[in-house]
Design a protein around this motif. Sequence first.
Motif, PDB file in Angstrom:
ATOM      1  N   GLY A  30      13.618 -30.156  21.748  1.00 26.01           N
ATOM      2  CA  GLY A  30      13.393 -31.320  21.214  1.00 26.01           C
ATOM      3  C   GLY A  30      13.797 -32.469  21.988  1.00 26.01           C
ATOM      4  N   ILE A  31      14.615 -32.408  22.921  1.00 24.28           N
ATOM      5  CA  ILE A  31      14.787 -33.294  23.695  1.00 24.28           C
ATOM      6  C   ILE A  31      13.666 -33.148  24.883  1.00 24.28           C
ATOM      7  N   GLN A  32      13.384 -32.108  25.209  1.00 23.63           N
ATOM      8  CA  GLN A  32      12.470 -32.057  26.447  1.00 23.63           C
ATOM      9  C   GLN A  32      10.934 -32.632  26.017  1.00 23.63           C
ATOM     10  N   VAL A 121      28.911 -35.709  22.560  1.00 22.87           N
ATOM     11  CA  VAL A 121      29.043 -35.588  20.903  1.00 22.87           C
ATOM     12  C   VAL A 121      28.823 -37.125  20.822  1.00 22.87           C
ATOM     13  N   HIS A 122      27.627 -37.291  20.024  1.00 21.73           N
ATOM     14  CA  HIS A 122      26.997 -38.370  19.676  1.00 21.73           C
ATOM     15  C   HIS A 122      26.292 -38.242  18.331  1.00 21.73           C
ATOM     16  N   PHE A 123      26.870 -38.420  17.276  1.00 23.71           N
ATOM     17  CA  PHE A 123      26.427 -38.170  15.975  1.00 23.71           C
ATOM     18  C   PHE A 123      25.104 -38.806  15.611  1.00 23.71           C
ATOM     19  N   SER A 124      24.225 -38.063  15.072  1.00 20.40           N
ATOM     20  CA  SER A 124      22.869 -38.128  14.934  1.00 20.40           C
ATOM     21  C   SER A 124      22.678 -39.833  14.105  1.00 20.40           C
ATOM     22  N   GLY A 188      25.255 -28.231  12.958  1.00 27.29           N
ATOM     23  CA  GLY A 188      25.324 -28.423  14.349  1.00 27.29           C
ATOM     24  C   GLY A 188      24.584 -29.623  14.650  1.00 27.29           C
ATOM     25  N   ARG A 189      23.378 -29.849  14.141  1.00 24.39           N
ATOM     26  CA  ARG A 189      22.329 -30.743  14.408  1.00 24.39           C
ATOM     27  C   ARG A 189      22.759 -32.109  14.020  1.00 24.39           C
ATOM     28  N   ALA A 190      23.901 -32.438  13.514  1.00 21.12           N
ATOM     29  CA  ALA A 190      24.433 -33.666  13.068  1.00 21.12           C
ATOM     30  C   ALA A 190      24.983 -34.275  14.285  1.00 21.12           C
ATOM     31  N   PHE A 195      15.928 -35.685  18.965  1.00 17.58           N
ATOM     32  CA  PHE A 195      14.759 -35.452  18.110  1.00 17.58           C
ATOM     33  C   PHE A 195      15.241 -34.699  16.880  1.00 17.58           C
ATOM     34  N   ALA A 196      15.973 -33.647  17.160  1.00 16.49           N
ATOM     35  CA  ALA A 196      16.215 -32.520  16.140  1.00 16.49           C
ATOM     36  C   ALA A 196      17.673 -33.045  15.243  1.00 16.49           C
TER      37      ALA A 196
END
Length: 256
Positions: A30-32, A121-124, A188-190, A195-196
Amino acid sequence: MSAPAPLLLRRATVEGLGTAALVAVVVGSGIQATELTRDVGVQLLANSLATVFGLGVLIALLGPVSGAHFNPAVTLAAWFTGRRTGEAPTLRDIAAYVPAQVAGAIAGAVLADAMFGKPLVHFSTHDRWAGHLWLAEVVATAGLVWLIFGLARAGRAQLAPLLVASYIGAAYWFTSSTSFANPAVTIGRAFTDTFAGIAPTSVLPFLAAQLIGAAAGLGLVALCFDRPATTGEDEVVVPHGRQQPAARSTEESALA
C-alpha cells in the motif's frame, strides 16, 4: 487434541511470523503504491495483487506447520467445528495462536513502516466508520470461512493456497471495506497511518462484524456440505512432512 508444548510453541511462532509477513505485504504494498501513483484504482490494484501473491505463498509454505490460519476468526471457527470430536484446536491452542497472530500483525505493520522510512508507530487516521463497511466485513469474512471449511469438507483443502488467496483478491474489489476479514490484521493495520490503515476508533465494529461473518460462514458450510471424511486428515494445505509428529484435522488445517 492439544499439541505438546514444544510443538504448540513452534506452531504459535509460525502463526505469528506468518501473520507478520502477511501484514507487511498488505501495508508495504500500500505504501509503495501510493508513492508510485496518485490513481486510487491503480493503488488498490497493486495492493490487492501483492496480497494475493503473498498470501498464497505464505499458506503453501507454512500450512504444513501450523495450518496457516493467520486469522483468529479461522482459529475460532476451527475450534467450534471440531470441539466435539477432539480433532479441533483446544482452548490452550487458541490461547497460544490468537495472541501470536495479533502480535505478529502489529509487528508486520511496524516492519512495513520501517522499510519505507515511516514513523514506526503512528496510529492510523483513516476513519472507516459506516454501516455499509460493517456489512461488507460480515460478507467478506463469511465468504472466507465458507470457502476454507467448504474446501475441507469437500476434500479439496490442497487447493487452499490458490483459492483462498484468489478469494481475498476478489474481495478487495467486491466489498466496500476492501475485505479486512481478519481481526488480527485489522488490529495490526491500526498501527500504520498509511494507505492500508484503519483508525483505532473504527476497529471494534470491524472486529464484531468479522466474528458475525465467521458465524454466518459456518452456517453456510453446514447448509452446503456433509461432515468431513475421516480419511486423509493428515493433509493440510499441502501434505504434512514426516517430521510432523501429530496429524491435524482437515478443518483445523484448511486454513486462511
